[in-house]
Write a protein that holds these residues in place. Sequence first.
Motif, PDB file in Angstrom:
ATOM      1  N   ALA A  40       0.826  -1.212   0.000  1.00 26.93           N
ATOM      2  CA  ALA A  40       0.000   0.000   0.000  1.00 26.93           C
ATOM      3  C   ALA A  40       0.861   1.263   0.000  1.00 26.93           C
ATOM      4  O   ALA A  40       0.598   2.210  -0.752  1.00 26.93           O
ATOM      5  CB  ALA A  40      -0.925  -0.014   1.210  1.00 26.93           C
ATOM      6  N   LYS A  41       1.890   1.290   0.826  1.00 21.77           N
ATOM      7  CA  LYS A  41       2.727   2.481   0.947  1.00 21.77           C
ATOM      8  C   LYS A  41       3.568   2.732  -0.304  1.00 21.77           C
ATOM      9  O   LYS A  41       3.835   3.886  -0.661  1.00 21.77           O
ATOM     10  CB  LYS A  41       3.643   2.368   2.169  1.00 21.77           C
ATOM     11  CG  LYS A  41       2.903   2.492   3.509  1.00 21.77           C
ATOM     12  CD  LYS A  41       3.868   2.471   4.677  1.00 21.77           C
ATOM     13  CE  LYS A  41       3.136   2.636   6.000  1.00 21.77           C
ATOM     14  NZ  LYS A  41       4.062   2.645   7.161  1.00 21.77           N
ATOM     15  N   LEU A  42       3.987   1.657  -0.970  1.00 20.45           N
ATOM     16  CA  LEU A  42       4.852   1.805  -2.138  1.00 20.45           C
ATOM     17  C   LEU A  42       4.083   1.763  -3.453  1.00 20.45           C
ATOM     18  O   LEU A  42       4.662   1.947  -4.522  1.00 20.45           O
ATOM     19  CB  LEU A  42       5.930   0.721  -2.142  1.00 20.45           C
ATOM     20  CG  LEU A  42       6.891   0.711  -0.949  1.00 20.45           C
ATOM     21  CD1 LEU A  42       7.923  -0.404  -1.115  1.00 20.45           C
ATOM     22  CD2 LEU A  42       7.579   2.053  -0.791  1.00 20.45           C
ATOM     23  N   GLY A  43       2.795   1.505  -3.374  1.00 23.65           N
ATOM     24  CA  GLY A  43       1.986   1.455  -4.584  1.00 23.65           C
ATOM     25  C   GLY A  43       2.316   0.261  -5.446  1.00 23.65           C
ATOM     26  O   GLY A  43       2.270   0.325  -6.683  1.00 23.65           O
ATOM     27  N   LEU A  44       2.650  -0.865  -4.820  1.00 23.70           N
ATOM     28  CA  LEU A  44       3.029  -2.079  -5.531  1.00 23.70           C
ATOM     29  C   LEU A  44       1.843  -3.037  -5.622  1.00 23.70           C
ATOM     30  O   LEU A  44       1.026  -3.112  -4.710  1.00 23.70           O
ATOM     31  CB  LEU A  44       4.199  -2.765  -4.828  1.00 23.70           C
ATOM     32  CG  LEU A  44       5.467  -1.902  -4.669  1.00 23.70           C
ATOM     33  CD1 LEU A  44       6.472  -2.599  -3.763  1.00 23.70           C
ATOM     34  CD2 LEU A  44       6.073  -1.616  -6.031  1.00 23.70           C
ATOM     35  N   ALA A  45       1.804  -3.801  -6.718  1.00 20.69           N
ATOM     36  CA  ALA A  45       0.663  -4.686  -6.945  1.00 20.69           C
ATOM     37  C   ALA A  45       0.860  -6.084  -6.368  1.00 20.69           C
ATOM     38  O   ALA A  45      -0.101  -6.732  -5.957  1.00 20.69           O
ATOM     39  CB  ALA A  45       0.374  -4.788  -8.443  1.00 20.69           C
TER      40      ALA A  45
END
Length: 214
Positions: free
Chosen positions: A188-193
Amino acid sequence: MRLVIIDNHPLIRRGLVSLFSYSGIMEVLGEATNRKEAINLLQTVKPDIAIVDLRLGDESGIELIKEAIDLGIASKFVILTSSTTEEDFRKAKEIGVAGYLLKEALPEELLHAVQMIGKGRKYYDPTVLDLMMKEKNLPDKPSHVEQLTPKEMEILIELGKGHSNKEISKTLYITEFTVKKHVSQVFAKLGLADRTQAALYANAKGLVKYVINS
């Protein structure tokens, strides 16, 4: 650790034999230059690890590995190549290779990679991971990493090493439920899927540091 080298370039084979033999903990059982020689060698000596060139002259190292797996050969396979294309890397991962190494890598990195693979890990060259990250336009804002808590940073580093939740749980002495929670927060914090993007991100950022055992 018992190895075989499958490469159609004599200089590459000789260099690898010298490197691995010098390590003192690896034994090169044989060499092959093409598919037929390779299959015979693999079935005869049953090595722990096979170092395979991506392109064996007019033959494909990927197809060779597929054939070996279909024949029930239990060795771990490592691609050694100069190719950094996404397609080659993707094909190698799809057939389940244990490693993808570049011929341009430093000798100590090759030794380290093979040691890691021998312990059951996977190893993908950081240069390739970096290129994949750039091609996929993954997040690249330093401030994102700074948002992570110390524990989340540890989780990210473990993801960069390709570890499962169970392995992370044992390494960090926390429950798998807690690991899963932290992994979600990192995403969530890094915007990773997913975990693949997390591994690419961690390696491209230089967060995954290894120490070569002497």
